[in-house]
Write an enzyme that holds these catalytic residues in place. Structure first.
Site, PDB file in Angstrom:
ATOM      1  N   CYS A 106      36.180   4.470  47.306  1.00  0.00           N
ATOM      2  CA  CYS A 106      37.006   4.759  48.485  1.00  0.00           C
ATOM      3  C   CYS A 106      37.475   6.209  48.514  1.00  0.00           C
ATOM      4  O   CYS A 106      37.398   6.865  49.546  1.00  0.00           O
ATOM      5  CB  CYS A 106      38.210   3.827  48.529  1.00  0.00           C
ATOM      6  SG  CYS A 106      37.753   2.089  48.593  1.00  0.00           S
ATOM      7  N   HIS A 107      37.966   6.696  47.384  1.00  0.00           N
ATOM      8  CA  HIS A 107      38.488   8.063  47.351  1.00  0.00           C
ATOM      9  C   HIS A 107      38.005   8.852  46.147  1.00  0.00           C
ATOM     10  O   HIS A 107      38.466   9.954  45.895  1.00  0.00           O
ATOM     11  CB  HIS A 107      40.018   8.051  47.393  1.00  0.00           C
ATOM     12  CG  HIS A 107      40.531   7.431  48.642  1.00  0.00           C
ATOM     13  ND1 HIS A 107      40.966   6.127  48.683  1.00  0.00           N
ATOM     14  CD2 HIS A 107      40.640   7.899  49.900  1.00  0.00           C
ATOM     15  CE1 HIS A 107      41.348   5.837  49.917  1.00  0.00           C
ATOM     16  NE2 HIS A 107      41.156   6.888  50.680  1.00  0.00           N
ATOM     17  N   GLY A 108      37.100   8.261  45.349  1.00  0.00           N
ATOM     18  CA  GLY A 108      36.447   9.011  44.285  1.00  0.00           C
ATOM     19  C   GLY A 108      37.166   9.068  42.948  1.00  0.00           C
ATOM     20  O   GLY A 108      36.995  10.037  42.209  1.00  0.00           O
ATOM     21  N   LEU A 136      45.142   3.747  45.751  1.00  0.00           N
ATOM     22  CA  LEU A 136      45.513   2.985  46.951  1.00  0.00           C
ATOM     23  C   LEU A 136      45.224   1.492  46.834  1.00  0.00           C
ATOM     24  O   LEU A 136      45.221   0.780  47.826  1.00  0.00           O
ATOM     25  CB  LEU A 136      44.798   3.556  48.181  1.00  0.00           C
ATOM     26  CG  LEU A 136      45.264   4.936  48.635  1.00  0.00           C
ATOM     27  CD1 LEU A 136      44.406   5.435  49.787  1.00  0.00           C
ATOM     28  CD2 LEU A 136      46.724   4.914  49.035  1.00  0.00           C
TER      29      LEU A 136
END
Length: 173
Positions: free
Chosen positions: A137-139, A119
């Site tokens: 943020c999302h790993g 992202l």
């Protein structure tokens, strides 16, 4: 010369002069519209950037800005290069050899956009499960070659166009 010939010659001159003045006027009006489509000087200045790499120690990295995006420059150790090259391509979600991510003969220098391919976040250096980069943020976990190893990111971190100007300078862009 008759009066009729003088009128014709004078008329031809006036028509030619009028068309010439009109053409110059149209050009003067249109040119600013065409010229405004060129990129401004600030954008042209950002097209490339040169980075002094002489002070980067093996195992360390720096972040520079290019076109408003972070670029990671890492001087890898021989152990990090060996670790990256020992990874089986079958273990990678986006298989790419380490050799394809560096310039030939300059294997210690890894240059890549510091943007997570999931992202667009900026990953943290020297973090994660593979001693590379980690996007909290999302790993997403990246290895020492910037390749995605774990997490939702679909592809490896992007390698921008770059070249070595000399042994102490890299030109990005």
């Amino acid at each position: 010369m008759s009066k009729e010939e003088k009128k014709v010659n004078r008329r031809d001159f006036l028509f030619t002069a009028s068309y010439t003045v009109g053409a110059v006027g149209v050009g003067a009006v249109i040119w600013p519209m065409i010229d405004q489509m060129n990129p401004d000087k600030a954008q042209q200045a950002l097209a490339t950037t040169e980075v002094d790499i002489s002070n980067i120690e093996p195992g360390k990295s720096i972040t520079v800005l290019w076109r408003g995006k972070p670029v990671f420059l890492k001087r890898r150790t021989s152990e990090e290069i060996a670790e990256a090259r020992a990874v089986k391509l079958d273990d990678l979600p986006d298989p790419q050899k380490d050799e394809d991510r560096v310039k030939e003969g300059k294997d210690e220098w890894l240059v890549m956009l510091g943007v997570c391919t999931h992202l667009g976040c900026v990953p943290l250096k020297d973090k994660g499960d593979f001693n590379g980069w980690f996007c909290p943020c999302h790993g997403s976990h990246y290895d020492v070659s910037g390749r995605i190893r774990k997490g939702p990111a679909p592809t490896n971190m992007e390698i921008p166009k770059f070249e070595f100007v000399d042994s102490n300078t890299i030109k990005i862009g």
